[in-house]
Every structure is written in C-alpha cells, then in structure tokens.
Design a protein around this motif. Structure first.
Motif, PDB file in Angstrom:
ATOM      1  N   ARG A   1       0.827  -1.216   0.000  1.00 17.98           N
ATOM      2  CA  ARG A   1       0.000   0.000   0.000  1.00 17.98           C
ATOM      3  C   ARG A   1       0.860   1.265   0.000  1.00 17.98           C
ATOM      4  N   LYS A   2       2.018   1.232   0.670  1.00 15.45           N
ATOM      5  CA  LYS A   2       2.890   2.402   0.683  1.00 15.45           C
ATOM      6  C   LYS A   2       3.399   2.705  -0.730  1.00 15.45           C
ATOM      7  N   LYS A   3       3.706   1.644  -1.480  1.00 13.71           N
ATOM      8  CA  LYS A   3       4.158   1.830  -2.857  1.00 13.71           C
ATOM      9  C   LYS A   3       3.040   2.414  -3.711  1.00 13.71           C
ATOM     10  N   LEU A   4       1.833   1.905  -3.528  1.00 18.74           N
ATOM     11  CA  LEU A   4       0.685   2.418  -4.275  1.00 18.74           C
ATOM     12  C   LEU A   4       0.397   3.877  -3.924  1.00 18.74           C
ATOM     13  N   LEU A   5       0.543   4.231  -2.651  1.00 21.65           N
ATOM     14  CA  LEU A   5       0.352   5.615  -2.225  1.00 21.65           C
ATOM     15  C   LEU A   5       1.312   6.545  -2.966  1.00 21.65           C
ATOM     16  N   LYS A   6       2.566   6.125  -3.067  1.00 25.98           N
ATOM     17  CA  LYS A   6       3.565   6.949  -3.741  1.00 25.98           C
ATOM     18  C   LYS A   6       3.249   7.093  -5.229  1.00 25.98           C
ATOM     19  N   LEU A   7       2.811   6.002  -5.847  1.00 25.06           N
ATOM     20  CA  LEU A   7       2.475   6.053  -7.269  1.00 25.06           C
ATOM     21  C   LEU A   7       1.300   6.987  -7.517  1.00 25.06           C
ATOM     22  N   MET A   8       0.321   6.959  -6.620  1.00 25.25           N
ATOM     23  CA  MET A   8      -0.844   7.834  -6.777  1.00 25.25           C
ATOM     24  C   MET A   8      -0.482   9.287  -6.493  1.00 25.25           C
ATOM     25  N   ASP A   9       0.333   9.518  -5.477  1.00 23.97           N
ATOM     26  CA  ASP A   9       0.751  10.889  -5.145  1.00 23.97           C
ATOM     27  C   ASP A   9       1.493  11.536  -6.315  1.00 23.97           C
ATOM     28  N   ALA A  10       2.244  10.728  -7.041  1.00 21.45           N
ATOM     29  CA  ALA A  10       3.067  11.249  -8.134  1.00 21.45           C
ATOM     30  C   ALA A  10       2.298  11.394  -9.448  1.00 21.45           C
ATOM     31  N   GLU A  11       1.024  10.972  -9.475  1.00 22.31           N
ATOM     32  CA  GLU A  11       0.250  10.879 -10.718  1.00 22.31           C
ATOM     33  C   GLU A  11       1.067  10.130 -11.755  1.00 22.31           C
ATOM     34  N   THR A  12       1.062   8.818 -11.663  1.00 18.95           N
ATOM     35  CA  THR A  12       1.937   7.968 -12.458  1.00 18.95           C
ATOM     36  C   THR A  12       1.276   7.490 -13.742  1.00 18.95           C
ATOM     37  N   TRP A  13       1.975   7.720 -14.856  1.00 21.81           N
ATOM     38  CA  TRP A  13       1.556   7.231 -16.163  1.00 21.81           C
ATOM     39  C   TRP A  13       2.405   6.019 -16.514  1.00 21.81           C
ATOM     40  N   MET A  14       1.764   4.969 -17.015  1.00 18.57           N
ATOM     41  CA  MET A  14       2.475   3.733 -17.339  1.00 18.57           C
ATOM     42  C   MET A  14       2.215   3.314 -18.781  1.00 18.57           C
ATOM     43  N   ASP A  15       3.282   2.923 -19.468  1.00 19.78           N
ATOM     44  CA  ASP A  15       3.090   2.310 -20.770  1.00 19.78           C
ATOM     45  C   ASP A  15       2.773   0.834 -20.554  1.00 19.78           C
ATOM     46  N   ALA A  16       2.640   0.083 -21.627  1.00 23.71           N
ATOM     47  CA  ALA A  16       2.226  -1.314 -21.519  1.00 23.71           C
ATOM     48  C   ALA A  16       3.188  -2.144 -20.675  1.00 23.71           C
ATOM     49  N   ASN A  17       4.480  -1.967 -20.899  1.00 23.05           N
ATOM     50  CA  ASN A  17       5.468  -2.760 -20.168  1.00 23.05           C
ATOM     51  C   ASN A  17       5.451  -2.443 -18.672  1.00 23.05           C
ATOM     52  N   SER A  18       5.329  -1.167 -18.337  1.00 21.99           N
ATOM     53  CA  SER A  18       5.310  -0.781 -16.928  1.00 21.99           C
ATOM     54  C   SER A  18       4.040  -1.278 -16.244  1.00 21.99           C
ATOM     55  N   ALA A  19       2.918  -1.249 -16.967  1.00 22.07           N
ATOM     56  CA  ALA A  19       1.658  -1.741 -16.402  1.00 22.07           C
ATOM     57  C   ALA A  19       1.770  -3.209 -16.040  1.00 22.07           C
ATOM     58  N   VAL A  20       2.421  -3.987 -16.897  1.00 19.54           N
ATOM     59  CA  VAL A  20       2.628  -5.414 -16.612  1.00 19.54           C
ATOM     60  C   VAL A  20       3.635  -5.587 -15.480  1.00 19.54           C
ATOM     61  N   GLU A  21       4.695  -4.777 -15.512  1.00 18.28           N
ATOM     62  CA  GLU A  21       5.732  -4.869 -14.486  1.00 18.28           C
ATOM     63  C   GLU A  21       5.179  -4.599 -13.088  1.00 18.28           C
ATOM     64  N   TYR A  22       4.313  -3.607 -12.967  1.00 19.28           N
ATOM     65  CA  TYR A  22       3.731  -3.272 -11.671  1.00 19.28           C
ATOM     66  C   TYR A  22       2.580  -4.200 -11.279  1.00 19.28           C
ATOM     67  N   GLY A  23       2.059  -4.953 -12.248  1.00 19.10           N
ATOM     68  CA  GLY A  23       0.980  -5.873 -11.935  1.00 19.10           C
ATOM     69  C   GLY A  23      -0.408  -5.336 -12.234  1.00 19.10           C
ATOM     70  N   PHE A  24      -0.501  -4.141 -12.808  1.00 21.40           N
ATOM     71  CA  PHE A  24      -1.803  -3.590 -13.178  1.00 21.40           C
ATOM     72  C   PHE A  24      -2.381  -4.314 -14.394  1.00 21.40           C
ATOM     73  N   ALA A  25      -1.536  -4.943 -15.162  1.00 21.53           N
ATOM     74  CA  ALA A  25      -1.965  -5.745 -16.308  1.00 21.53           C
ATOM     75  C   ALA A  25      -1.220  -7.076 -16.279  1.00 21.53           C
ATOM     76  N   ASP A  26      -1.804  -8.066 -16.949  1.00 22.73           N
ATOM     77  CA  ASP A  26      -1.207  -9.403 -16.960  1.00 22.73           C
ATOM     78  C   ASP A  26      -0.354  -9.659 -18.191  1.00 22.73           C
ATOM     79  N   GLU A  27      -0.810  -9.161 -19.331  1.00 14.54           N
ATOM     80  CA  GLU A  27      -0.090  -9.424 -20.570  1.00 14.54           C
ATOM     81  C   GLU A  27      -0.214  -8.239 -21.518  1.00 14.54           C
ATOM     82  N   ILE A  28       0.694  -8.234 -22.509  1.00 13.54           N
ATOM     83  CA  ILE A  28       0.619  -7.263 -23.595  1.00 13.54           C
ATOM     84  C   ILE A  28       0.003  -7.958 -24.801  1.00 13.54           C
ATOM     85  N   MET A  29      -0.988  -7.337 -25.392  1.00 11.81           N
ATOM     86  CA  MET A  29      -1.642  -7.920 -26.559  1.00 11.81           C
ATOM     87  C   MET A  29      -0.657  -8.048 -27.716  1.00 11.81           C
TER      88      MET A  29
END
Length: 221
Positions: free
Chosen positions: A134-162
């Motif tokens: 949750r502390k990591k998520l708090l920091k990501l939200m505080d920073a207004e974080t934009w993620m490309d496809a690879n970062s979304a998968v890396e952080y776990g927000f997505a499972d795969e890239i189409m």
C-alpha cells in the motif's frame, strides 16, 4: 463484448458518457464469458466503483483489454478483470482523487476526510490486483503515475501485452516507461534554476586601462 469508451459518470450528460445503469443493461443483455474493451480518461469514482463491483460479481470470466487509455477511475474498473491485457501502444494512469468543495473550514475538513477515504478504497482495488504494498501504491498515486504497456505489466496492473495477429509475432521491447508528473516538474524546475543563475561577470576592460596598455607598448619600442 462490451466497450467502455468515454467519461464515466453517474448520469449521462453527453453521448459518450458511461453510466452504471447503461453498463448494467449491456452486461445483463448476454451471458457467458465477456471481454470489456476500455478507452476512457476516467470520471466519477463512485460510478466506477459500481461498475467494478458489477464485473467482480459477474458469473462468467471477465477479460479486460485496454486499447487506448485507462486513466483515473477507468483504471479502477480495469482491475476487475480476471485477466487484463494492454495494447503495446496503450497507457494507464493512476492518481489521487479530487473534488470541488465550497463552504467554511469545517466543510473543507470534511472534503479532505472524504478524499482520504476514497483514496483508501481505490487502493483496495489496486492492491487486490497488483499485490503491491500500500505504501508503494500511495507513492504512485501521489506522483500521478503514467504507465506504458510494459510498466503496467511490471507493476501488476496488467497481466499481458496484446500481440499482433500475424504469422510472425512482432518482438516487443521489454523496457518499461513510467512517467511521474512530480518527477518531471522537479527536474524542469532544477533546470530552470540552473539556467537562471546569474553568472559572475568578469570586470570589463575600460578605456583608461587600454590607454595604459598602449603606453606600455610604446615604451617597449
């Protein structure tokens, strides 16, 4: 297949608004496994929470595919997918909730308390999907974080890239790109500060000093 395009709202004001009622009608129109395509800048977090709950309680398998952007409240809805796929050219964005408040200090304090609770509820959805602290998520939200496809998968927000439907699969770079507005702003301010520093000026040569040098040259002859 369901398409979630446009702003998420409690009530429909424009043709591209997505409301919980409209989404519920389309969701209940069929049965079995479903695919939800998302391209939305976000919107009302309460409406997004309703749609999120509809999908998590759906009896069939829910696959979410992000083909454009899943930002703000739309990123919360994406977390409801049993499987979340992102296009190689899509983006995700998470940030702190915001509101408009009016009134005295007591009303302002109520608004702040409300936003804190909304933020915690949003983190719940992110935490369940990503498994991030949750502390990591708090920091990501505080920073207004934009993620490309690879970062979304890396952080776990997505499972795969189409992948492209071609005979030879196109190799996708494994380098992730994460954009933080706070980091970029701080970097820009540092650059401006360095650029605007007044450099120490060397003393300018005066006419008298030039005459003195000329006299010295004459005496050498």
């Amino acid at each position: 297949m369901l398409e979630l395009n446009g702003t998420i709202a409690e009530e429909s004001w424009f043709d591209d608004d997505v409301t919980p009622q409209l989404f519920k009608e389309e969701l209940n129109a069929g049965n079995g496994d479903i695919t939800v395509w998302i391209n939305s800048p976000g919107g009302d977090c309460v409406a997004a929470a309703q749609i999120y709950n509809m999908l998590t309680n759906y009896s069939g398998k829910v696959t979410v595919k992000i083909d454009g952007i899943a930002a703000s409240a739309a990123s919360v809805i994406a977390m409801a997918g049993d499987k979340v796929l992102v296009s190689p050219v899509s983006m995700m964005m998470i940030h702190n909730p915001a509101t408009i408040a009016w009134g005295d200090s007591a009303e302002m304090q109520k608004a702040v308390a409300m936003l804190d609770e909304v933020k915690e509820s949003i983190i719940n959805a992110y935490e369940i999907k990503t498994g991030l602290d949750r502390k990591k998520l708090l920091k990501l939200m505080d920073a207004e974080t934009w993620m490309d496809a690879n970062s979304a998968v890396e952080y776990g927000f997505a499972d795969e890239i189409m992948q492209r439907n071609t005979a030879e699969d196109m190799e996708i770079p494994k380098v992730g790109m994460t954009y933080s507005r706070a980091t970029v702003t701080n970097s820009l301010m540092d650059k401006l500060a360095r650029k605007c520093r007044i450099q120490k000026q060397e003393p300018k040569t005066t006419a008298d000093s030039l005459m003195e040098r000329l006299d010295l040259i004459k005496n050498w002859r």
